[in-house]
Design an enzyme around this catalytic site. Structure first.
Site, PDB file in Angstrom:
ATOM      1  N   CYS A 126       7.335 -39.668 -14.306  1.00  0.00           N
ATOM      2  CA  CYS A 126       5.949 -40.132 -14.318  1.00  0.00           C
ATOM      3  C   CYS A 126       5.349 -40.199 -12.920  1.00  0.00           C
ATOM      4  CB  CYS A 126       5.842 -41.482 -15.017  1.00  0.00           C
ATOM      5  SG  CYS A 126       6.777 -42.778 -14.212  1.00  0.00           S
ATOM      6  N   LYS A 143       0.832  -1.206   0.000  1.00  0.00           N
ATOM      7  CA  LYS A 143       0.000   0.000   0.000  1.00  0.00           C
ATOM      8  C   LYS A 143       0.866   1.256   0.000  1.00  0.00           C
ATOM      9  CE  LYS A 143      -3.686  -0.541   2.524  1.00  0.00           C
ATOM     10  NZ  LYS A 143      -4.186  -0.791   3.893  1.00  0.00           N
ATOM     11  N   ARG A 161       4.024 -50.029 -18.485  1.00  0.00           N
ATOM     12  CA  ARG A 161       4.845 -50.626 -17.433  1.00  0.00           C
ATOM     13  C   ARG A 161       4.406 -52.048 -17.166  1.00  0.00           C
ATOM     14  NH1 ARG A 161       4.609 -47.935 -11.618  1.00  0.00           N
ATOM     15  NH2 ARG A 161       2.583 -48.968 -11.576  1.00  0.00           N
ATOM     16  N   ARG A 166      -3.193   3.164   8.555  1.00  0.00           N
ATOM     17  CA  ARG A 166      -3.519   2.000   7.714  1.00  0.00           C
ATOM     18  C   ARG A 166      -2.378   0.996   7.690  1.00  0.00           C
ATOM     19  NH1 ARG A 166      -4.690   4.594   1.988  1.00  0.00           N
ATOM     20  NH2 ARG A 166      -5.913   2.677   1.723  1.00  0.00           N
ATOM     21  N   GLU A 196      13.561 -45.488 -10.034  1.00  0.00           N
ATOM     22  CA  GLU A 196      12.806 -45.191  -8.809  1.00  0.00           C
ATOM     23  C   GLU A 196      13.478 -45.760  -7.577  1.00  0.00           C
ATOM     24  OE1 GLU A 196       8.908 -46.924  -9.195  1.00  0.00           O
ATOM     25  OE2 GLU A 196       9.672 -48.551 -10.424  1.00  0.00           O
ATOM     26  N   GLY A 248      -8.513  -7.442   4.182  1.00  0.00           N
ATOM     27  CA  GLY A 248      -9.326  -7.413   5.390  1.00  0.00           C
ATOM     28  C   GLY A 248      -8.688  -8.044   6.612  1.00  0.00           C
ATOM     29  N   ARG A 289      -3.456  -1.504  -6.396  1.00  0.00           N
ATOM     30  CA  ARG A 289      -2.638  -2.714  -6.311  1.00  0.00           C
ATOM     31  C   ARG A 289      -3.035  -3.620  -7.460  1.00  0.00           C
ATOM     32  NH1 ARG A 289      -5.769  -4.610  -0.935  1.00  0.00           N
ATOM     33  NH2 ARG A 289      -7.806  -4.791  -1.900  1.00  0.00           N
ATOM     34  N   ARG A 302      -0.243 -48.064 -16.303  1.00  0.00           N
ATOM     35  CA  ARG A 302      -0.057 -49.122 -15.301  1.00  0.00           C
ATOM     36  C   ARG A 302      -0.907 -50.314 -15.713  1.00  0.00           C
ATOM     37  NH1 ARG A 302      -1.478 -44.427 -12.772  1.00  0.00           N
ATOM     38  NH2 ARG A 302       0.055 -43.455 -11.389  1.00  0.00           N
ATOM     39  N   SER A 339      12.474 -43.323 -17.198  1.00  0.00           N
ATOM     40  CA  SER A 339      11.372 -42.524 -16.697  1.00  0.00           C
ATOM     41  C   SER A 339      11.485 -42.511 -15.179  1.00  0.00           C
ATOM     42  CB  SER A 339      10.036 -43.124 -17.128  1.00  0.00           C
ATOM     43  OG  SER A 339       8.990 -42.373 -16.561  1.00  0.00           O
ATOM     44  N   TYR A 361      10.403 -35.039 -21.255  1.00  0.00           N
ATOM     45  CA  TYR A 361       8.965 -34.879 -21.038  1.00  0.00           C
ATOM     46  C   TYR A 361       8.596 -35.070 -19.562  1.00  0.00           C
ATOM     47  CZ  TYR A 361       8.609 -39.976 -20.711  1.00  0.00           C
ATOM     48  OH  TYR A 361       8.752 -41.276 -20.321  1.00  0.00           O
ATOM     49  N   THR A 385       9.114 -40.785  -9.509  1.00  0.00           N
ATOM     50  CA  THR A 385       9.522 -40.012  -8.337  1.00  0.00           C
ATOM     51  C   THR A 385       8.671 -40.289  -7.104  1.00  0.00           C
ATOM     52  OG1 THR A 385       8.320 -38.188  -9.361  1.00  0.00           O
ATOM     53  CG2 THR A 385      10.714 -38.149  -9.499  1.00  0.00           C
ATOM     54  N   MET A 389      -5.767  -7.184   8.133  1.00  0.00           N
ATOM     55  CA  MET A 389      -5.038  -6.288   9.006  1.00  0.00           C
ATOM     56  C   MET A 389      -5.949  -5.110   9.306  1.00  0.00           C
ATOM     57  SD  MET A 389      -1.896  -7.699   8.901  1.00  0.00           S
ATOM     58  CE  MET A 389      -1.000  -6.229   9.263  1.00  0.00           C
ATOM     59  N   HIS A 440     -16.116  -9.169   1.013  1.00  0.00           N
ATOM     60  CA  HIS A 440     -15.068 -10.089   1.462  1.00  0.00           C
ATOM     61  C   HIS A 440     -15.221 -11.463   0.828  1.00  0.00           C
ATOM     62  CE1 HIS A 440     -13.343 -13.039   4.343  1.00  0.00           C
ATOM     63  NE2 HIS A 440     -12.335 -12.195   4.271  1.00  0.00           N
TER      64      HIS A 440
HETATM   65  P1  ADP Z   1      -7.403  -2.441   3.580  1.00  0.00           P
HETATM   66  O1  ADP Z   1      -5.959  -2.743   3.578  1.00  0.00           O
HETATM   67  O2  ADP Z   1      -8.201  -3.399   4.370  1.00  0.00           O
HETATM   68  O3  ADP Z   1      -7.917  -2.207   2.199  1.00  0.00           O
HETATM   69  P2  ADP Z   1      -7.262   0.405   3.916  1.00  0.00           P
HETATM   70  O4  ADP Z   1      -6.077   0.882   4.648  1.00  0.00           O
HETATM   71  O5  ADP Z   1      -7.203   0.490   2.446  1.00  0.00           O
HETATM   72  O6  ADP Z   1      -7.574  -1.083   4.376  1.00  0.00           O
HETATM   73  O7  ADP Z   1      -8.482   1.188   4.470  1.00  0.00           O
HETATM   74  C1  ADP Z   1      -9.776   0.812   4.224  1.00  0.00           C
HETATM   75  C2  ADP Z   1     -10.586   1.952   3.724  1.00  0.00           C
HETATM   76  O8  ADP Z   1     -10.514   3.046   4.591  1.00  0.00           O
HETATM   77  C3  ADP Z   1     -10.131   2.519   2.403  1.00  0.00           C
HETATM   78  O9  ADP Z   1     -10.637   1.778   1.347  1.00  0.00           O
HETATM   79  C4  ADP Z   1     -10.714   3.890   2.431  1.00  0.00           C
HETATM   80  O10 ADP Z   1     -12.045   3.857   1.999  1.00  0.00           O
HETATM   81  C5  ADP Z   1     -10.670   4.235   3.885  1.00  0.00           C
HETATM   82  N1  ADP Z   1      -9.525   5.113   4.103  1.00  0.00           N
HETATM   83  C6  ADP Z   1      -8.269   4.789   4.428  1.00  0.00           C
HETATM   84  N2  ADP Z   1      -7.504   5.875   4.518  1.00  0.00           N
HETATM   85  C7  ADP Z   1      -8.293   6.931   4.242  1.00  0.00           C
HETATM   86  C8  ADP Z   1      -8.082   8.326   4.148  1.00  0.00           C
HETATM   87  N3  ADP Z   1      -6.888   8.865   4.349  1.00  0.00           N
HETATM   88  N4  ADP Z   1      -9.135   9.090   3.844  1.00  0.00           N
HETATM   89  C9  ADP Z   1     -10.336   8.547   3.628  1.00  0.00           C
HETATM   90  N5  ADP Z   1     -10.603   7.254   3.690  1.00  0.00           N
HETATM   91  C10 ADP Z   1      -9.586   6.440   4.004  1.00  0.00           C
HETATM   92 MG    MG Z   2       7.030 -47.380  -8.499  1.00  0.00          MG
HETATM   93 MG    MG Z   3      -7.761  -0.900   1.008  1.00  0.00          MG
END
Ligand code: ADP
Ligand code: MG
Ligand code: MG
Length: 900
Positions: free
Chosen positions: A859, A27, A646, A97, A773, A106, A364, A590, A792, A879, A795, A108, A482
Site C-alpha cells: 500500500c 537507422k 488502518r 547521418r 513497514e 533532432g 523506425r 487512513r 500489507s 494485490y 513500503t 544528433m 520538432h
Molecule cells: P534524423 O536522425 O535527425 O532523422 P537523418 O539522418 O534521417 O536525421 O537525416 C535527416 C534528413 O536528411 C532525412 O530525413 C532526409 O530527408 C535527408 N537525408 C539523409 N540522407 C539522405 C540521402 N542519402 N539522400 C537524400 N536525403 C537524405
Molecule cells: Mg507507515
Molecule cells: Mg531521419
C-alpha cells in the site's frame, strides 16, 4: 573491438539487419533491413557504434582498419551507382547521418551533399542539367557543415543567436528580402551562386577557417563530427531526460545522396503508417516539392499532405502527393503496407523522390501518444498482426495517463474567446501563463507556476522548457515538426503551426487578432482540436469510459493479470473514482485525515489534552459518530469489495497547533490556559517523531483510541449490512515490529468487534492484520503471521527505515544522489528491489510459512509504479494498492507482468 567496423547496405542486399541496433544504431539496422526487403534504399554503409566508443576513449582517433574498410565499402557503392565520390566528371555525393540505438529526434547531426567541391560542381551541373539545384545543394552543405563540423564539433560555443548557422540563415533572408523572394525556391541559380560566395566569406570571417574544398576532408570531417555530436550538449541533456546510457554511442551512416531538390518532379517527406495522434489506421504524412532534408520538419514552407485523408486546415488548398505524383504515392502506400506487415508495428518513415523515382531513407517504430498506442494495439490485434499478449505489451502503462488526461471544460470553452487555430499535435487541455523562452519556462515552473511555452518553432535546445511547461504552442511547423514530435512522445498538450501568432521572443510579446499578449498572461489550449483561447478555462478530468479501445484493452488486461488492484482512499468520493477506474477494493484507508475536519479537530484535541483515560474516552465519544459516518460512506461506495482500514498512525503532536496565535485560539476554545496548551505541545515534542510515539505504539498506550475506531468500523459495517451492502472490513494495525505488539492490538480489536456484533445481532466477517513497514516485522514475519490474518507492505516507511532516510528531509540530498548516480532511482518512487525488495520477499516467505494462504498486498506509493508492480507480481503478492488515478496503470502493469 570487432574486426568488422563497416557494414554495407544497398541493391537488395545488406551485411546487417534490423536486429543489430546495438551495433548499427536504429537507422543503420533498419536501412539494412529495408534494403534486404527490396525496398529502394540509396546504397551506403554503416560505421559501427563500437567505433564511436573507441573514438571517444582514444580522444578522436579511429581504429587503424577503419579507413580501408570505408574505402572498400565506398567502392561497392560507387559500382552500384556507376559514379565516383570526388570524381569531377561523374561525381557521387554522400550524406553522413548519425544513428543511435534508440531514436533521439533532432538531437544528433546529419550532413547532406558531402563531396561538392570546386572540382565536382561543374560535373554535377552537367550531369543534372540544373545549376540551380547544384548551388542549392552547395549552400545547404556549407550551412550544415560549418555548423556541425566547423563550429559544434570544434567545441565553439557562440553567443545566443550568433551561431554560424543562424548567421548564414540571416544572410539568406537578407538576399530573399532584397530579391522580394517569399520562399527559398524563389531564389534562382544566380542568387544561390551569390549566396554561396557570401556564405564562404562569412565562414572564413567567423570561424577563421576556409570551407574545405576537398571531398575526403569533408567526408572524414563529417564522420568525426557525428561521433562527437554524441557528447554534444543537446544530446547529453536529452539522454538525461530519457534515461539513455552514455555508453551506447552512435553509429554513422554514409549514404548515397538522392535529391528531392532537383526540380518540381522531386520531393521529400515524412509519414506515419498510421495516424500517430489518434491511432487511426490511415496513412498519414507531409511532404514538400523541390526540397531537401529537414525542410518539412523545419517548417520552412507549409508542408503538403501526402494524401487526401492527411489534409489539415493548413494544407487543405495544396495538392497532395496522391494527386501530384500518383505513381510514387502508390508505390509509397505499398511500402507502407509491406513495412507494417514486416515490422508488425506502426512505422515512422522518411522518403525522397528524385525525378519521379521514390527512395526510402528511414523507417523506425513511430512514437505515439497514449490514445493512439491503445487504439493501434487493439486494431493490430484484431487484424491478427499481433497477439493479445503483444497488444498488452504495446502500451506503456504510464501512457494511460494521457487517456485520463484533463480536458478544457466544454461549457467554458464555448464561451471563451478564440485567439487562433493551429494543428492539434498533442491531446488534452492545457492552461497556463505565457512564457517565450525555454529557460523562462523552466524557471517559472520551478516557482510552481503553470506555464505555456510559446515559440515560433522549437528546437532541441528547448527540450528542458518544453518538459517544464504545461503545454506547448508554436507559430510554425507541421504535425511532424520538432514540437509535435516531442510533445507526442510525452503525451503533452501541444498546438503547432498556429500561423496567426506574431511572436517576438526578445520583446516577450505576441500579437494575435489585433490583441497583444505579454509574458505572464493566461491562455488555454485545446490540444485535441487545435484551438487557442484567451484567459484561463477550467480543466475537466478525463473520461476513459467512453473510449472503446481503452475498455477493450483493460478488459484483456483484467483477464490475464493475477494481481488484484486496490486503491488508497480516505473518503467516499475517492473510493468511487477509484472504483470507476477499476479498483477492486481499498488497500489503505487512513483514518487520521478524518480527524482534521473543522468539526472534529476540537474533539481530537480535547482527547489529547485529557489527563486520564476517562477524559480521553469522553472526547472519543464525540468522535465515534463522525468516524462511523465516514466508514458508512466508504463501505457503501465499495459495496462487495474489501476495505482495509488502518488505525491511527501519526504522532499526536501533529494535531496540535504550533504557532502562538493558534495556540491562544485553541486555549479559548477548550477553556484552558495557553500555558496548558504549550505544556502539552512541549510534552509531546519528540526528537525524531517518525520513530516516536506513533502507530500501534499509540494504540497500545491508549487502547481506548483503537477501541473507538474499531467500534466505529464495525458499527458502520453492521448498519450498512442491514441495508444489504456487502462489507468486508479489514482492520490494519500500523507500525508493528513485534508479534506482541500486534497481539495486544488484535485483542482490543476483536473484543470490541465481537461486542458490537453481538449487540447488533449481525454476522460480519472481518479480519485483523498488520502493515509490514518496520524491518523487524519483515524479518520476524513468521511470528507476526501467527497473529496477523493479512499483511500489507507499507513500503514508504519500510523504504525510509531500510535506507535510514527520512522522507521529509531527503530533499536535501536525494536530488544530488540521483544526479550523481549514487542512486539510480528515487527509492520512494520505484521500489528498491535489491534492498527493500529482499525484506518484502523474506516477509512474504516467512509469513506464508506460518499461514499458508496469508493474503499479502502493498500500500505504499509503489503500488502504482509499473516496475514495482511487476516486482509485486513476481514475489507472489495478492494485490497492489495505489492512488485512484494510478489504478488503470497498475492494472495494465500487472497484466504485463503476467505476460512477461
Ligand atoms: P534524423 O536522425 O535527425 O532523422 P537523418 O539522418 O534521417 O536525421 O537525416 C535527416 C534528413 O536528411 C532525412 O530525413 C532526409 O530527408 C535527408 N537525408 C539523409 N540522407 C539522405 C540521402 N542519402 N539522400 C537524400 N536525403 C537524405
Ligand atoms: Mg507507515
Ligand atoms: Mg531521419
Amino acid at each position: 573491438m570487432a574486426e568488422k567496423q563497416v557494414y554495407f547496405f544497398g541493391d537488395g542486399k545488406a551485411d546487417g539487419n534490423a536486429k543489430m541496433k546495438e551495433l548499427l544504431g536504429g537507422k543503420g539496422a533498419n536501412l539494412a533491413e529495408m534494403s534486404k526487403l527490396d525496398i529502394p534504399v540509396p546504397p551506403g554503409f554503416t560505421i559501427t557504434t563500437e567505433v564511436c566508443t573507441h573514438f571517444m576513449k582514444i580522444g578522436g582517433n579511429y581504429p587503424k582498419e577503419l579507413e580501408g574498410q570505408v574505402e572498400a565499402a565506398s567502392k561497392k557503392v560507387e559500382k552500384i551507382m556507376n559514379s565516383r565520390f570526388g570524381n569531377p566528371e561523374n561525381p557521387l555525393l554522400f550524406s553522413v547521418r548519425s544513428g543511435a540505438r534508440s531514436s533521439m529526434p533532432g538531437m544528433m547531426e546529419t550532413i547532406l551533399n558531402i563531396g561538392l567541391t570546386s572540382a565536382t560542381i561543374p560535373g554535377l551541373i552537367a550531369k543534372s542539367g540544373s545549376e540551380r539545384f547544384v548551388y542549392d545543394s552547395y549552400r545547404r552543405l556549407i550551412m550544415m557543415y560549418s555548423d556541425v563540423v566547423m563550429e559544434k564539433a570544434a567545441g565553439i560555443e557562440p553567443k545566443e543567436g550568433m551561431g554560424i548557422r543562424h548567421q548564414l540563415e540571416h544572410e539568406m533572408q537578407k538576399l530573399k528580402d532584397a530579391k522580394g523572394a517569399k520562399i527559398d525556391t524563389d531564389l534562382d541559380a544566380d542568387d544561390l551562386k551569390k549566396l554561396v560566395d557570401i556564405f564562404k566569406k562569412k565562414v572564413k570571417q567567423i570561424l577563421k577557417k576556409d570551407f574545405p574544398d576537398d571531398h575526403n576532408e569533408q567526408l572524414w570531417g563529417a564522420i568525426g563530427a557525428v561521433f562527437r555530436s554524441w557528447n554534444g550538449k543537446r544530446a547529453v541533456s536529452y539522454r538525461r531526460i530519457e534515461g539513455i546510457p552514455d555508453e551506447w554511442g552512435t553509429a554513422v551512416n554514409v549514404q548515397t545522396m538522392v535529391f528531392g531538390n532537383m526540380g518540381t518532379n522531386c520531393a521529400t517527406g515524412v509519414a506515419f503508417t498510421r495516424d500517430p495522434a489518434t491511432g487511426e489506421n490511415k496513412f498519414y504524412g507531409e511532404f514538400l516539392v523541390n526540397a531537401q532534408g529537414e525542410d518539412v520538419v523545419a517548417g520552412i514552407r507549409t508542408p503538403q499532405a501526402i494524401n487526401e485523408v492527411s489534409k489539415t486546415k493548413a494544407s487543405k488548398h495544396l495538392p497532395s502527393l496522391e494527386k501530384l505524383m500518383p505513381a510514387c504515392y502508390k508505390q509509397l502506400a505499398q511500402i507502407r503496407t509491406k513495412l507494417e506487415k514486416h515490422y508488425r508495428d506502426m512505422q515512422d518513415i522518411e522518403f525522397t523522390i528524385q525525378d519521379g523515382k521514390l527512395f526510402m531513407l528511414q523507417t523506425r517504430v513511430g512514437k505515439r501518444n497514449g490514445v493512439a498506442a491503445v487504439r493501434m494495439a487493439i486494431e493490430m490485434c484484431e487484424k491478427r498482426l499481433i497477439s493479445k499478449e503483444e497488444a498488452l505489451l504495446r502500451v506503456r502503462p504510464e501512457q494511460l495517463d494521457e487517456l485520463l488526461h484533463p480536458m478544457l471544460d466544454p461549457k467554458e470553452e464555448k464561451k471563451a474567446q478564440q485567439l487562433a487555430g493551429g494543428l492539434p499535435a498533442g491531446p488534452g487541455g492545457g492552461i497556463g501563463q505565457i512564457v517565450f523562452t525555454a529557460d523562462d519556462a523552466e524557471a517559472w515552473a520551478k516557482q510552481g507556476k503553470k506555464v505555456i511555452l510559446v515559440r515560433n518553432e522549437t528546437s532541441p535546445e528547448d527540450v528542458h522548457g518544453m518538459k517544464a511547461a504545461q503545454a506547448i504552442l508554436t507559430a510554425m511547423g507541421g504535425m511532424t515538426s520538432h514540437a509535435a514530435l516531442v510533445a507526442r512522445g510525452w503525451g503533452k498538450c501541444c498546438i503547432v503551426g498556429c500561423g496567426a501568432l506574431n511572436i517576438s521572443a526578445t520583446k516577450k510579446v505576441m500579437a494575435v487578432k489585433g490583441k497583444e499578449l505579454h509574458e505572464g498572461d493566461w491562455i488555454s489550449l485545446n490540444g485535441t482540436k487545435g484551438v487557442v483561447y484567451d484567459g484561463k478555462i477550467g480543466l475537466l478530468p478525463a473520461d476513459p469510459q467512453k473510449n472503446v479501445h481503452y475498455k477493450k484493452l483493460m478488459g484483456w488486461a483484467d483477464k490475464i493479470r493475477r494481481l488484484n488492484v486496490r486503491t488508497n482512499a480516505d473518503n467516499p468520493q475517492d473510493a468511487r473514482t477509484a472504483r470507476n477506474f477499476g479498483a477492486e477494493g481499498i488497500g489503505l484507508c487512513r483514518t487520521e485525515h478524518m480527524f482534521f475536519g473543522p468539526d472534529r479537530i476540537a474533539a481530537m484535541r480535547q482527547m489529547i489534552l485529557a489527563d486520564d483515560e476517562a477524559g480521553r474516552k469522553q472526547a472519543l465519544k464525540k468522535l465515534l459518530p463522525l468516524q462511523r459516518r465516514d466508514f458508512i460512506g466508504i463501505f457503501k461506495a465499495m459495496d462487495g469489495l474489501p476495505v482495509t482500514i488502518r488505525t491511527l498512525d501519526p504522532p499526536l503532536h501533529e494535531f496540535l497547533p504550533n504557532d502562538k496565535a493558534s495556540q491562544k485560539e485553541m486555549a479559548e476554545q477548550m477553556g484552558v490556559t495557553v500555558e496548558a496548551i504549550k505544556d502539552k505541545v512541549q510534552s509531546l515534542h519528540e526528537a525524531n517523531p517518525m520513530l516516536g510515539h506513533r502507530g500501534c505504539r499509540l494504540g497500545i498506550t491508549y487502547p481506548e483510541i483503537t477501541a473507538m475506531q474499531v467500534q466505529a468500523i464495525i458499527e458502520a459495517a453492521c448498519q450498512v449490512a442491514k441495508k444489504g451492502v456487502k462489507v468486508h472490513p479489514e482492520i490494519m494495525i500500523p507500525l508493528v515490529g513485534t508479534k506482541a505488539e500486534l497481539e495486544n492490538q488484535k485483542k482490543v480489536a476483536v473484543e470490541t468487534a465481537e461486542k458490537v456484533l453481538q449487540k447488533a445481532g449481525v454476522k460480519i466477517k472481518y479480519m485483523v492484520g498488520t502493515m509490514i513497514e518496520i524491518p523487524r516485522a519483515a524479518l520476524t514475519a513468521d511470528q507476526v503471521a501467527e497473529v496477523a490474518e493479512f499483511f500489507s507492505f507499507g513500503t514508504n516507511d519500510l523504504t525510509q527505515m531500510t535506507f535510514g532516510y527520512s522522507r521529509d528531509d531527503a530533499g536535501k540530498f536525494l536530488p544530488y544522489y540521483l544526479k550523481n548516480k549514487i542512486l539510480s532511482a528515487d527509492p520512494f518512487q520505484t521500489l528498491d528491489q535489491q534492498g527493500v525488495g529482499q525484506l518484502v520477499q523474506l516477509g512474504i516467505q516467512r509469513g506464508r510459512a506460518t499461514r499458508k494462504d496469508l493474503k499479502v498486498g502493498i500500500c505504499g506509493e509503489h503500488g502504482g509504479d509499473p516496475k514495482s508492480v511487476e516486482f509485486c507480481h513476481r514475489v507472489g503478492m495478492n494485490y497492489v494498492s495505489c492512488s485512484p488515478f494510478r489504478v488503470p496503470i497498475a492494472r495494465l502493469a500487472a497484466a504485463q507482468a503476467a505476460v512477461r
